[in-house]
Scaffold this motif. Structure first.
Motif, short mmCIF file in Angstrom:
data_model
loop_
_atom_site.label_atom_id
_atom_site.label_comp_id
_atom_site.label_asym_id
_atom_site.label_seq_id
_atom_site.Cartn_x
_atom_site.Cartn_y
_atom_site.Cartn_z
N LYS A 87 -31.32 61.91 40.40
CA LYS A 87 -31.52 61.59 38.97
C LYS A 87 -30.54 60.51 38.51
CE LYS A 87 -32.91 66.34 37.91
NZ LYS A 87 -34.36 66.28 37.74
N MET A 88 -29.66 60.10 39.42
CA MET A 88 -28.68 59.06 39.05
C MET A 88 -28.66 57.96 40.11
SD MET A 88 -25.11 61.15 39.48
CE MET A 88 -24.27 59.88 40.42
N TYR A 89 -29.87 57.49 40.41
CA TYR A 89 -30.08 56.27 41.20
C TYR A 89 -29.80 56.43 42.70
CZ TYR A 89 -29.77 54.77 36.35
OH TYR A 89 -29.95 54.68 34.99
N ALA A 90 -29.55 57.66 43.16
CA ALA A 90 -29.32 57.90 44.59
C ALA A 90 -30.59 58.51 45.20
CB ALA A 90 -28.13 58.85 44.75
N PRO A 91 -30.65 58.59 46.52
CA PRO A 91 -31.86 59.12 47.16
C PRO A 91 -32.09 60.61 46.88
CG PRO A 91 -30.50 57.93 48.74
CD PRO A 91 -29.69 58.09 47.51
N MET A 92 -33.33 61.03 47.05
CA MET A 92 -33.63 62.47 46.97
C MET A 92 -32.94 63.19 48.11
SD MET A 92 -37.50 62.80 45.69
CE MET A 92 -37.93 62.27 44.04
N GLY A 93 -32.74 64.49 47.91
CA GLY A 93 -32.08 65.27 48.95
C GLY A 93 -30.57 65.10 48.92
N THR A 94 -30.05 64.59 47.78
CA THR A 94 -28.59 64.51 47.65
C THR A 94 -28.18 65.24 46.37
OG1 THR A 94 -28.63 62.43 46.39
CG2 THR A 94 -28.45 62.26 48.78
N GLY A 95 -27.01 65.85 46.44
CA GLY A 95 -26.50 66.54 45.26
C GLY A 95 -25.06 66.95 45.50
N ILE A 96 -24.43 67.41 44.44
CA ILE A 96 -23.01 67.76 44.52
C ILE A 96 -22.76 69.11 43.89
CG2 ILE A 96 -20.69 67.15 43.69
CD1 ILE A 96 -21.72 65.29 45.96
N LEU A 97 -21.95 69.88 44.59
CA LEU A 97 -21.38 71.08 44.00
C LEU A 97 -19.89 70.84 43.93
CD1 LEU A 97 -21.24 74.30 43.45
CD2 LEU A 97 -20.67 74.39 45.85
N TYR A 98 -19.34 70.85 42.72
CA TYR A 98 -17.89 70.84 42.58
C TYR A 98 -17.46 72.28 42.33
CZ TYR A 98 -13.59 71.19 39.94
OH TYR A 98 -12.37 71.61 39.50
N GLY A 99 -16.40 72.72 43.00
CA GLY A 99 -15.82 74.03 42.71
C GLY A 99 -14.30 73.91 42.77
N ALA B 131 -23.11 54.56 46.98
CA ALA B 131 -23.59 53.25 46.51
C ALA B 131 -24.17 53.36 45.10
CB ALA B 131 -24.63 52.69 47.48
N ALA B 132 -24.82 54.50 44.80
CA ALA B 132 -25.37 54.71 43.45
C ALA B 132 -24.22 54.79 42.43
CB ALA B 132 -26.22 55.97 43.41
N ILE B 133 -23.14 55.44 42.82
CA ILE B 133 -21.97 55.51 41.92
C ILE B 133 -21.39 54.11 41.71
CG2 ILE B 133 -19.57 56.36 41.79
CD1 ILE B 133 -20.61 59.00 42.98
N ASP B 134 -21.34 53.32 42.78
CA ASP B 134 -20.88 51.92 42.64
C ASP B 134 -21.75 51.19 41.63
OD1 ASP B 134 -18.95 52.34 44.56
OD2 ASP B 134 -20.10 51.43 46.19
N PHE B 135 -23.08 51.40 41.73
CA PHE B 135 -24.02 50.74 40.81
C PHE B 135 -23.71 51.14 39.37
CE2 PHE B 135 -27.86 51.34 38.23
CZ PHE B 135 -28.28 50.02 38.10
N ILE B 136 -23.56 52.45 39.15
CA ILE B 136 -23.31 52.95 37.79
C ILE B 136 -22.00 52.36 37.26
CG2 ILE B 136 -22.68 55.04 36.47
CD1 ILE B 136 -24.70 56.57 38.25
N GLU B 137 -20.99 52.35 38.11
CA GLU B 137 -19.68 51.87 37.65
C GLU B 137 -19.69 50.37 37.38
OE1 GLU B 137 -16.99 53.88 40.29
OE2 GLU B 137 -17.11 55.68 39.01
N LYS B 138 -20.48 49.67 38.16
CA LYS B 138 -20.58 48.22 37.95
C LYS B 138 -21.24 47.92 36.60
CE LYS B 138 -21.70 44.06 40.45
NZ LYS B 138 -22.84 43.53 41.18
N VAL B 139 -22.30 48.63 36.30
CA VAL B 139 -22.96 48.42 34.99
C VAL B 139 -22.07 48.97 33.88
CG1 VAL B 139 -25.03 48.85 33.62
CG2 VAL B 139 -25.23 48.60 36.08
N GLY B 140 -21.40 50.07 34.17
CA GLY B 140 -20.51 50.69 33.18
C GLY B 140 -21.20 51.86 32.51
N LYS B 141 -20.61 53.05 32.66
CA LYS B 141 -21.24 54.25 32.10
C LYS B 141 -21.39 54.15 30.59
CE LYS B 141 -22.05 58.36 34.29
NZ LYS B 141 -21.76 59.72 34.68
N ASP B 142 -20.40 53.56 29.94
CA ASP B 142 -20.48 53.44 28.48
C ASP B 142 -21.64 52.54 28.09
OD1 ASP B 142 -18.35 55.03 28.35
OD2 ASP B 142 -16.89 53.48 27.81
N ASN B 143 -21.80 51.44 28.85
CA ASN B 143 -22.92 50.53 28.57
C ASN B 143 -24.26 51.24 28.77
OD1 ASN B 143 -21.32 48.34 28.00
ND2 ASN B 143 -21.27 47.63 30.12
N ILE B 144 -24.35 52.02 29.84
CA ILE B 144 -25.59 52.73 30.14
C ILE B 144 -25.90 53.70 29.00
CG2 ILE B 144 -26.70 54.40 31.69
CD1 ILE B 144 -25.13 53.15 34.01
#
Ligand code: 7TS
Length: 406
Positions: A225-237, A287-300
């Motif tokens: 849902k954030m520009y990365a491929p399907m089948g990826t996700g994160i659990l932070y604990g 790479a999706a995080i790089d994309f988001i950071e390059k555009v800027g989360k605030d801008n998005i």
């Protein structure tokens, strides 16, 4: 600010016709499209790097491992986790939530309570119902008012020493409502020792996330849902919690030693990453995080908010159109119905004929639909590459659908 045409030029998929009309992709809450940079990393991985990770002495295996661990560090920074080993790769939010509900089994007993909210996706309902079945615990649900806003006084009422888990989403997928999770976490911490779980599937693509500042115990989201491929996700604990709780899947990579008599478990994060991971996908998430950071989360976020405001204003000018959660703080989603047209998919099909992709139906949130006594809604959801012209086409399509279905 950013150049929208330059951004769109990075998403080749947007540049096509559907049903003879230029594609207007407004189903981003279901999944976003992927920029060239992410696709390139996937291709490069499989053409130059493909090898299993953490297990080979050979060069490709070492390089693949290094790249995946670099991506883990990017995620750590993206959510401001204290340690990279608190970041577990999963295949998405659903897996993350099921994992948490499973590993908490031993912590709950009969008559303990789990608090969720009315605004949850089924994947933040069903895993807890399964946990209730395993343990005899009970589910309590924070209600909403007619604007879809959580009624937090019920949270105060429900919280007690019986509360073992509080699990809520930061942003509702069906309505786009932003929930006051800081307040929910503060109230929960004040009245109980419950584990706090945040479903960030719809917030991670739009907001800056700081898990340390939030002080949640778990935070889960999906890469797709954030520009990365399907089948990826994160659990932070949190480290102490992940170290204490048992593993989820058993298998390769998650052991320290294994014998028929006794198996000991690997340290974090590997304890929770049994089996071969989605190495290429996990690298591409970086790479999706790089994309988001390059555009800027605030801008998005700013861009999506302006689109939302523009869309809502125009849609509300259509007679008989109701926006659900209209008065609530929202991000990226407008969910609506036309008076007298009970089947949202009829509207969706007419929009599709015009090249406009939206989701219709219950959006895996049947309790919300029941609350509003409807079967579903038409949902348009926005991403960084959407434009005002696309919203004009959506509005034109909705007007046309209204005439055709009247
Ligand atoms: N939680 C929320 C808030 C979601 O929006 C979704 C997916 C999930 C959990 C599950 O995520 P997954 O990646 O594991 O499937 N939401 C949607 C949606 O709104 N339309 O399609 C999927």
């Amino acid at each position: 600010m950013f150049d929208i045409q330059e951004i769109r030029s990075q998403f080749a998929i947007l540049n096509q016709k559907v049903n003879g009309k230029p594609l207007v992709y407004l189903d981003n809450a279901a999944t976003s499209q992927k920029p060239d940079s992410v696709l390139e990393v996937c291709k490069q991985y499989y053409t130059e790097l493909n090898a299993n990770v953490h297990r080979g002495i050979h060069t490709l295996s070492q390089l693949a491992t290094e790249e995946m661990e670099l991506s883990r560090k990017k995620v750590q920074k993206f959510i401001n986790a204290k340690h990279d080993f608190e970041v577990i790769f999963t295949k998405g939010t659903t897996e993350g939530l099921n994992l948490i509900a499973y590993i908490l089994t031993q912590k709950l007993k009969k008559d303990d309570e789990i608090i969720i909210s009315y605004l949850e996706h089924h994947s933040n309902i069903v895993p807890w119902q399964l946990l209730c079945e395993r343990t005899g615990a009970k589910l309590r649900v924070i209600p909403i008012d007619e604007n879809g806003i959580l009624q937090l006084e019920y949270l105060d009422q429900y919280l007690s020493e019986k509360t073992k888990v509080v699990s809520v989403n930061q942003v509702s997928n069906a309505l786009g409502i932003v929930n006051p999770i800081e307040e929910i976490i503060a109230r929960t911490r004040k009245h109980s020792d419950a584990y706090i779980v945040i479903d960030g599937a719809q917030s991670a693509p739009h907001f800056s996330i700081d898990v340390q500042k939030l002080d949640c115990d778990f935070f889960v989201f999906s890469g797709h849902k954030m520009y990365a491929p399907m089948g990826t996700g994160i659990l932070y604990g949190k480290q102490s919690i992940l170290e204490e709780l048992p593993p989820f899947h058993g298998g390769g990579e998650m052991i320290a030693t294994c014998s028929f008599e006794k198996t000991t478990y690997a340290t974090l994060p590997f304890k929770y990453e049994a089996g071969t991971p989605n190495v290429g996908g996990n690298i591409a998430l970086g790479a999706a995080i790089d994309f988001i950071e390059k555009v800027g989360k605030d801008n998005i976020q700013r861009h999506e908010n302006v689109l939302l405001e523009y869309a809502q204003k125009q849609l509300l000018e259509i007679e008989g159109l109701k926006v659900y959660g209209e008065k609530a703080e929202r991000v990226g989603v407008v969910s609506f119905n036309l008076e007298g047209i009970g089947i949202s998919s009829d509207v969706g099909m007419i929009l599709d004929k015009m090249g406009v992709a939206v989701r219709t139906g219950h959006h895996c949130t049947q309790p919300i639909m029941d609350f509003f006594s409807i079967a579903g809604t038409v949902r348009a959801s926005f991403a960084v590459y959407n434009t005002f012209q696309e919203i004009d086409l959506l509005v034109e399509g909705v007007r046309k659908a209204q005439k055709m279905l009247a």
